[in-house]
Motif scaffolding. Structure first.
Motif, PDB file in Angstrom:
ATOM      1  N   LYS A 199       8.920  64.269 120.026  1.00 39.74           N
ATOM      2  CA  LYS A 199       8.449  63.168 120.882  1.00 39.74           C
ATOM      3  C   LYS A 199       9.243  61.890 120.607  1.00 39.74           C
ATOM      4  CE  LYS A 199       3.678  64.800 121.481  1.00 39.74           C
ATOM      5  NZ  LYS A 199       3.882  66.159 120.969  1.00 39.74           N
ATOM      6  N   LEU A 200       9.551  61.646 119.326  1.00 40.10           N
ATOM      7  CA  LEU A 200      10.272  60.437 118.953  1.00 40.10           C
ATOM      8  C   LEU A 200      11.678  60.419 119.550  1.00 40.10           C
ATOM      9  CD1 LEU A 200      10.204  57.851 117.220  1.00 40.10           C
ATOM     10  CD2 LEU A 200      11.069  59.212 115.314  1.00 40.10           C
ATOM     11  N   TYR A 201      12.355  61.565 119.529  1.00 39.88           N
ATOM     12  CA  TYR A 201      13.719  61.623 120.060  1.00 39.88           C
ATOM     13  C   TYR A 201      13.738  61.880 121.563  1.00 39.88           C
ATOM     14  CZ  TYR A 201      16.129  61.218 115.641  1.00 39.88           C
ATOM     15  OH  TYR A 201      16.631  60.729 114.461  1.00 39.88           O
ATOM     16  N   GLY A 202      12.571  62.064 122.152  1.00 43.74           N
ATOM     17  CA  GLY A 202      12.520  62.243 123.604  1.00 43.74           C
ATOM     18  C   GLY A 202      12.446  60.926 124.352  1.00 43.74           C
ATOM     19  N   THR A 203      12.278  59.800 123.629  1.00 43.86           N
ATOM     20  CA  THR A 203      12.193  58.500 124.280  1.00 43.86           C
ATOM     21  C   THR A 203      13.560  57.852 124.386  1.00 43.86           C
ATOM     22  OG1 THR A 203      11.142  56.317 124.204  1.00 43.86           O
ATOM     23  CG2 THR A 203      11.736  57.308 122.100  1.00 43.86           C
ATOM     24  N   THR A 204      13.759  57.073 125.439  1.00 44.77           N
ATOM     25  CA  THR A 204      14.996  56.298 125.611  1.00 44.77           C
ATOM     26  C   THR A 204      14.707  54.807 125.510  1.00 44.77           C
ATOM     27  OG1 THR A 204      14.673  56.340 128.020  1.00 44.77           O
ATOM     28  CG2 THR A 204      16.083  58.058 127.061  1.00 44.77           C
ATOM     29  N   TRP A 205      13.506  54.437 125.036  1.00 47.17           N
ATOM     30  CA  TRP A 205      13.135  53.036 124.895  1.00 47.17           C
ATOM     31  C   TRP A 205      14.004  52.401 123.811  1.00 47.17           C
ATOM     32  CZ3 TRP A 205       8.865  50.367 121.858  1.00 47.17           C
ATOM     33  CH2 TRP A 205       8.589  49.114 122.406  1.00 47.17           C
ATOM     34  N   SER A 206      14.765  51.404 124.154  1.00 43.41           N
ATOM     35  CA  SER A 206      15.815  50.848 123.290  1.00 43.41           C
ATOM     36  C   SER A 206      15.340  50.453 121.895  1.00 43.41           C
ATOM     37  CB  SER A 206      16.478  49.652 123.977  1.00 43.41           C
ATOM     38  OG  SER A 206      17.088  50.048 125.181  1.00 43.41           O
ATOM     39  N   PRO A 207      14.212  49.732 121.727  1.00 41.86           N
ATOM     40  CA  PRO A 207      13.792  49.368 120.363  1.00 41.86           C
ATOM     41  C   PRO A 207      13.535  50.577 119.481  1.00 41.86           C
ATOM     42  CG  PRO A 207      12.647  48.011 121.977  1.00 41.86           C
ATOM     43  CD  PRO A 207      13.369  49.079 122.747  1.00 41.86           C
ATOM     44  N   LEU A 208      12.947  51.632 120.052  1.00 37.85           N
ATOM     45  CA  LEU A 208      12.687  52.832 119.245  1.00 37.85           C
ATOM     46  C   LEU A 208      13.975  53.588 118.947  1.00 37.85           C
ATOM     47  CD1 LEU A 208      10.053  53.916 118.083  1.00 37.85           C
ATOM     48  CD2 LEU A 208       9.720  52.192 119.842  1.00 37.85           C
ATOM     49  N   VAL A 209      14.904  53.617 119.893  1.00 34.64           N
ATOM     50  CA  VAL A 209      16.198  54.256 119.649  1.00 34.64           C
ATOM     51  C   VAL A 209      16.902  53.568 118.491  1.00 34.64           C
ATOM     52  CG1 VAL A 209      18.486  54.698 120.613  1.00 34.64           C
ATOM     53  CG2 VAL A 209      16.447  55.057 122.021  1.00 34.64           C
ATOM     54  N   TRP A 210      16.860  52.227 118.493  1.00 34.02           N
ATOM     55  CA  TRP A 210      17.476  51.469 117.397  1.00 34.02           C
ATOM     56  C   TRP A 210      16.764  51.757 116.081  1.00 34.02           C
ATOM     57  CZ3 TRP A 210      15.216  47.815 114.205  1.00 34.02           C
ATOM     58  CH2 TRP A 210      16.088  47.127 113.364  1.00 34.02           C
ATOM     59  N   ALA A 211      15.424  51.767 116.098  1.00 34.87           N
ATOM     60  CA  ALA A 211      14.657  51.954 114.871  1.00 34.87           C
ATOM     61  C   ALA A 211      14.906  53.319 114.246  1.00 34.87           C
ATOM     62  CB  ALA A 211      13.167  51.771 115.148  1.00 34.87           C
ATOM     63  N   ARG A 212      14.927  54.367 115.058  1.00 34.31           N
ATOM     64  CA  ARG A 212      15.132  55.702 114.492  1.00 34.31           C
ATOM     65  C   ARG A 212      16.556  55.853 113.959  1.00 34.31           C
ATOM     66  NH1 ARG A 212      14.928  58.488 120.465  1.00 34.31           N
ATOM     67  NH2 ARG A 212      17.174  58.481 120.875  1.00 34.31           N
ATOM     68  N   SER A 213      17.535  55.223 114.629  1.00 34.48           N
ATOM     69  CA  SER A 213      18.924  55.297 114.151  1.00 34.48           C
ATOM     70  C   SER A 213      19.074  54.601 112.806  1.00 34.48           C
ATOM     71  CB  SER A 213      19.873  54.676 115.181  1.00 34.48           C
ATOM     72  OG  SER A 213      19.804  55.360 116.417  1.00 34.48           O
ATOM     73  N   VAL A 214      18.470  53.425 112.699  1.00 29.09           N
ATOM     74  CA  VAL A 214      18.526  52.686 111.424  1.00 29.09           C
ATOM     75  C   VAL A 214      17.804  53.470 110.332  1.00 29.09           C
ATOM     76  CG1 VAL A 214      17.748  50.604 110.228  1.00 29.09           C
ATOM     77  CG2 VAL A 214      18.752  50.439 112.514  1.00 29.09           C
ATOM     78  N   GLY A 215      16.664  54.055 110.677  1.00 30.02           N
ATOM     79  CA  GLY A 215      15.914  54.834 109.694  1.00 30.02           C
ATOM     80  C   GLY A 215      16.717  55.983 109.130  1.00 30.02           C
ATOM     81  N   LEU A 216      17.419  56.715 109.990  1.00 32.69           N
ATOM     82  CA  LEU A 216      18.240  57.831 109.524  1.00 32.69           C
ATOM     83  C   LEU A 216      19.401  57.346 108.665  1.00 32.69           C
ATOM     84  CD1 LEU A 216      18.390  60.224 112.619  1.00 32.69           C
ATOM     85  CD2 LEU A 216      17.190  60.583 110.462  1.00 32.69           C
ATOM     86  N   GLU A 217      19.990  56.202 109.028  1.00 36.83           N
ATOM     87  CA  GLU A 217      21.084  55.654 108.229  1.00 36.83           C
ATOM     88  C   GLU A 217      20.594  55.275 106.827  1.00 36.83           C
ATOM     89  OE1 GLU A 217      24.268  55.410 108.691  1.00 36.83           O
ATOM     90  OE2 GLU A 217      24.258  56.271 110.701  1.00 36.83           O
ATOM     91  N   VAL A 218      19.399  54.696 106.762  1.00 28.17           N
ATOM     92  CA  VAL A 218      18.839  54.302 105.463  1.00 28.17           C
ATOM     93  C   VAL A 218      18.590  55.534 104.599  1.00 28.17           C
ATOM     94  CG1 VAL A 218      16.830  53.311 104.321  1.00 28.17           C
ATOM     95  CG2 VAL A 218      17.836  52.155 106.300  1.00 28.17           C
ATOM     96  N   VAL A 219      17.962  56.569 105.182  1.00 27.44           N
ATOM     97  CA  VAL A 219      17.700  57.799 104.436  1.00 27.44           C
ATOM     98  C   VAL A 219      19.005  58.433 103.966  1.00 27.44           C
ATOM     99  CG1 VAL A 219      16.807  60.150 104.618  1.00 27.44           C
ATOM    100  CG2 VAL A 219      15.496  58.250 105.563  1.00 27.44           C
ATOM    101  N   ASN A 220      20.032  58.399 104.814  1.00 34.63           N
ATOM    102  CA  ASN A 220      21.318  59.004 104.465  1.00 34.63           C
ATOM    103  C   ASN A 220      21.970  58.312 103.281  1.00 34.63           C
ATOM    104  OD1 ASN A 220      23.467  60.936 105.092  1.00 34.63           O
ATOM    105  ND2 ASN A 220      24.664  59.148 105.703  1.00 34.63           N
TER     106      ASN A 220
END
Length: 386
Positions: free
Chosen positions: A301-322
């Motif tokens: 569900k999280l990756y099914g959205t194209t809402w820009s703030p959430l797209v940015w948040a999930r990308s940053v989150g993955l970068e932090v975990v990496n």
């Protein structure tokens, strides 16, 4: 171990109550097998699950998976086997390596697109796979429309469109972002470029297939009463979205746990089909599987959205975990990179809860945005009437 081939299960019936109501598996060759313990490792539409009367809850996704075996250019020398995945608005596409030159495809997308890809020429599918890992979404939408609108789309016509699209996006032919890369560009991107998989060159004949995706979890893993002496493992017990690649790992962990129960029962001379002997299996596995099922469902569900703030948040989150090696190692271990007997770490539990919370926030935020848009439209409509 005795393997039976060229035979199928016609029915599963319980024995007489005086004989303990053991499951009897009736085969198409006339044989009947009386089982002290009947294990259902027979997929989502499990006959063993049906015999045991175990219900399943869940839902289907508006998504189908296209799978195939692909041949590609050899990996860059010294590069370890690496799985690649890209999240697209229509669903993720993943390349799972089998060797330096062979990989498996798992492409989750909309049912109509999946059907068109399966029916297309193998070279068209190759072009679409390479483009799906490289082109921006605006161009992928054009390619999807081409595949959907033309049953006789030729590889040459598709290649011309992809070349034009790459030129429009400023992608150089020598870049690993190009689907037509030659030489070093054909093995994928490294260094300063985005890491990309090698160029797919062909599809193994007869390997293309597809199936609908769903989330499901059985109410219990052990049969009771008339369905006693049964246990479910793998897809018979649970199915998940393949975006996290955890379906096989979960099934293997089920088998490991159930085998340990059987081994322990045999060690002390206990009945391997008794509920007492099997009870540790669901105790160890049910909640662990439920957490993974829930996390992958929320990720979908999280990756099914194209809402820009959430797209940015999930990308940053993955970068932090990496960048946090300790957290990344713990997550990998919990996801199956290392053998484990104990329950998963509190870190993994907290992570799955965080994913659920973020997915819930996504749903709430999108609902607020839609509500605000509807309110604005209503106000404008009222103003125009005045």
């Amino acid at each position: 171990i005795q393997l039976l081939d060229n035979v199928k299960v016609d029915a599963i019936t319980p024995d007489e109550p005086d004989n303990g109501r053991w499951p009897i598996v009736r085969l198409s060759n006339g044989r009947a097998l009386r089982a002290r313990l009947l294990i259902g490792a027979d997929g989502f539409n499990s006959p063993v699950k049906k015999y045991a009367g175990i219900r399943t809850y869940g839902w289907a996704y508006d998504t189908h998976a296209v799978v195939a075996t692909m041949f590609h250019h050899p990996l860059y020398p010294g590069t370890p086997l690496t799985a690649y995945q890209r999240f697209l608005p229509t669903g993720p596409i993943a390349l799972l390596p089998l060797s330096d030159t062979v990989s498996s495809l798992v492409w989750s997308t909309k049912p109509a697109i999946a059907a068109a890809l399966k029916a297309s020429h193998p070279d068209v599918l190759c072009r679409m796979i390479n483009a799906a890992f490289r082109l921006p979404d605006v161009s992928l939408r054009v390619l999807n429309d081409m595949v959907l609108s033309s049953k006789d789309l030729s590889p040459e016509e598709l290649a011309d469109t992809i070349k034009w699209r790459e030129e429009a996006h400023g992608i150089a032919p020598v870049s690993s972002l190009s689907s037509f890369g030659e030489g070093s560009a054909a093995v994928g991107g490294y260094g300063d470029e985005v890491e990309l998989p090698p160029i797919v060159t062909s599809i193994q004949p007869g390997s293309v297939a597809g199936f609908p995706l769903r989330m499901s979890h059985a109410e219990t893993y052990l049969g009771e009463s008339a369905g006693a002496r049964t246990a479910l493992v793998g897809d018979a017990a649970h199915t998940v979205h393949p975006l996290a690649g955890q379906g096989l790992n979960m099934g293997l962990a089920d088998v490991e746990s159930l085998a340990k129960c059987i081994e322990d029962a045999l060690t002390v001379g206990a009945d391997i089909g008794s509920r007492t002997a099997l009870a540790p299996y669901p105790k160890e596995r049910y909640f662990e599987n439920h957490k993974m099922i829930s996390a992958t469902d929320k990720l979908h569900k999280l990756y099914g959205t194209t809402w820009s703030p959430l797209v940015w948040a999930r990308s940053v989150g993955l970068e932090v975990v990496n960048e946090l090696d300790t957290i990344k190692a713990a997550l990998m271990a919990s996801a199956g990179s290392q053998p484990r007997r104990a329950s998963s770490s509190p870190l993994w539990t907290a992570t799955t809860m965080g994913i659920e919370g973020l997915a819930g926030l996504t749903h709430t935020a999108e609902s607020v945005v839609r509500g605000a848009a509807d309110l604005g439209a209503a106000l404008l409509k009222g103003t125009s009437r005045r």
